[in-house]
Design a protein around this motif. Structure first.
Motif, short mmCIF file in Angstrom:
data_model
loop_
_atom_site.label_atom_id
_atom_site.label_comp_id
_atom_site.label_asym_id
_atom_site.label_seq_id
_atom_site.Cartn_x
_atom_site.Cartn_y
_atom_site.Cartn_z
N GLN A 81 0.85 -1.31 -0.12
CA GLN A 81 0.01 -0.11 0.16
C GLN A 81 0.98 1.48 0.06
OE1 GLN A 81 -2.67 0.17 3.40
NE2 GLN A 81 -4.03 1.62 2.33
N SER A 82 2.16 1.21 0.60
CA SER A 82 3.26 2.39 0.99
C SER A 82 3.35 2.54 -0.72
CB SER A 82 3.60 1.46 1.55
OG SER A 82 4.53 0.93 1.38
N ASP A 93 3.87 15.85 -10.83
CA ASP A 93 5.05 16.47 -11.17
C ASP A 93 5.92 15.58 -11.90
OD1 ASP A 93 7.27 18.45 -9.24
OD2 ASP A 93 7.89 16.71 -8.86
N ARG A 94 6.18 14.69 -11.28
CA ARG A 94 6.89 12.94 -11.70
C ARG A 94 7.18 13.41 -13.51
NH1 ARG A 94 6.75 9.00 -6.61
NH2 ARG A 94 7.49 10.36 -5.04
N ILE A 95 5.65 13.18 -13.98
CA ILE A 95 5.60 13.28 -15.48
C ILE A 95 6.21 14.67 -15.83
CG2 ILE A 95 3.58 13.62 -17.02
CD1 ILE A 95 2.02 11.80 -15.16
N ARG A 96 5.69 15.38 -15.74
CA ARG A 96 6.69 16.46 -15.69
C ARG A 96 8.13 16.68 -16.10
NH1 ARG A 96 2.37 19.87 -12.95
NH2 ARG A 96 3.85 19.58 -11.36
N VAL A 108 15.07 11.31 -9.98
CA VAL A 108 15.64 10.36 -8.48
C VAL A 108 15.11 11.71 -7.68
CG1 VAL A 108 16.62 8.56 -7.33
CG2 VAL A 108 15.80 8.27 -9.86
N ARG A 109 16.79 12.35 -7.94
CA ARG A 109 16.26 13.13 -6.42
C ARG A 109 15.74 14.65 -6.47
NH1 ARG A 109 18.35 9.72 -4.68
NH2 ARG A 109 20.85 8.99 -4.56
N HIS A 110 15.67 14.74 -7.36
CA HIS A 110 14.42 15.90 -7.92
C HIS A 110 12.90 16.62 -7.26
CE1 HIS A 110 18.70 17.62 -8.74
NE2 HIS A 110 18.16 18.77 -8.44
N ARG A 115 10.73 8.83 -2.38
CA ARG A 115 9.58 8.57 -2.66
C ARG A 115 9.09 7.36 -3.04
NH1 ARG A 115 6.24 10.83 1.12
NH2 ARG A 115 4.26 9.07 0.95
N PRO A 116 9.76 7.00 -3.81
CA PRO A 116 8.88 5.96 -5.60
C PRO A 116 7.81 4.85 -5.06
CG PRO A 116 10.78 4.30 -4.53
CD PRO A 116 10.21 5.36 -3.46
N ASP A 117 7.21 5.44 -6.27
CA ASP A 117 5.94 4.61 -5.81
C ASP A 117 5.92 4.30 -7.00
OD1 ASP A 117 3.73 6.28 -8.35
OD2 ASP A 117 5.87 7.28 -8.09
N LEU A 118 4.63 2.86 -7.71
CA LEU A 118 4.47 2.36 -8.58
C LEU A 118 3.33 2.80 -9.43
CD1 LEU A 118 5.26 -1.17 -6.87
CD2 LEU A 118 6.28 -0.47 -8.53
N TYR A 119 2.40 3.11 -8.22
CA TYR A 119 1.14 3.56 -9.41
C TYR A 119 1.32 4.68 -10.74
CZ TYR A 119 -3.20 6.29 -9.24
OH TYR A 119 -4.33 6.85 -9.79
#
Length: 293
Positions: A81-82, A93-96, A108-110, A115-119
């Motif tokens: 779940q995390s 923000d990650r897509i941009r 990765v840093r910015h 806090r990587p996600d799989l969603y």
């Protein structure tokens, strides 16, 4: 000059009166403050650390509570779940960040910030597979309109094939890359590879640029289709190279060049496959058969 009797020690009258009224009180040496028995005096040092002991006890209590809190097991739902605990602003923000790669800007840093996600990668891969299947069928439908002799029959297994291919790429290639960087870490102690989930997250978000590109491939202009594909490949591959470069630059030049070239080559093969496969053997085209009665 003050007289000698003025410099002599005099007992304060207030202290004497207070001792007379409260015989059980005790004086504290060094500060001449009266503290009745049964009460606790809180000392204030020169640095002004009032209540420092209470803060230390509170922090120790918080640390104990955190240690007592058990982490969910690998086989439980709470463990995974995390990895899906992100909001819309973080995903955007990650897509941009994947669409606008630039030197010195580490994805990765910015953007991930440990806090990587799989969603995001999950839905990006699913959307890309679905769009590939739909646009591939639409391409052949448009071809049928130009040539009436072609009979088109849709095959929905294209969604499955595209989904399996993309998900295998997003999981297996980062796994091999992560294992190689872990092995090189033992050879070059200064190297610090990303975690496996961070690598998967980087690859997943790097594929977002292909979603609008696949839609633009519906324009029946071959050179324009390849131009859109080249731009998408350049942006996606640049995002991977700029993210991996801080990790591999501490290694030898030969290893860094071979590794980054392999990453770009595999990404190019995926892009070419997305361009050529949907309009190829994924759907069935055969001449229309006219039946006579």
């Amino acid at each position: 000059m003050a007289a000698a009797d003025e410099l002599a020690f005099h007992e304060f009258e207030e202290a004497s009166d207070l001792l007379a009224e409260t015989p059980d009180a005790a004086t504290t040496s060094g500060s001449n403050q009266l503290t009745p028995q049964g009460h606790v005096a809180v000392a204030v040092d020169s640095g002004g650390s009032y209540g420092a002991e209470e803060e230390v006890e509170e922090s120790d209590r918080t640390a104990l509570l955190q240690e007592e809190k058990q982490q969910p097991g690998f086989w439980t739902f709470g463990y995974y779940q995390s990895f899906f605990d992100v909001d819309t602003s973080q995903v955007l923000d990650r897509i941009r960040g994947s669409l606008l790669p630039r030197p010195g800007h580490n994805f990765v840093r910015h953007h991930l910030r440990n806090r990587p996600d799989l969603y995001g990668p999950f839905w990006i891969c699913a959307t890309l597979a679905f769009v590939l299947a739909v646009t591939g069928n639409l391409t052949l439908v448009l071809a049928q309109r130009r040539d009436p002799s072609i009979h088109y029959s849709p095959q929905f297994h294209k969604v499955t094939v595209a989904g399996v291919t993309i998900y295998c790429y997003v999981w297996l290639v980062p796994l091999a890359l992560w294992a190689f960087l872990r092995w090189r870490k033992g050879v070059r102690e200064r190297m610090g590879p990303y975690t496996f989930l961070e690598t998967v997250c980087v690859y997943g978000y790097s594929l977002f640029v292909f979603i609008p590109t696949v839609v633009l491939w519906l324009i029946p202009v071959p050179w324009l289709q390849w131009l859109f594909g080249g731009l998408a490949l350049a942006l996606s591959a640049a995002s991977l190279v700029f993210t991996l470069w801080p990790v591999v630059r501490e290694d030898t030049r030969l290893v860094a060049a071979v590794l980054l070239s392999t990453v770009v080559l595999l990404h190019a093969l995926l892009a070419v496959g997305c361009k050529t496969w949907p309009s190829g053997s994924g759907c069935q085209m055969c001449p229309r058969r006219e039946t006579t009665v």
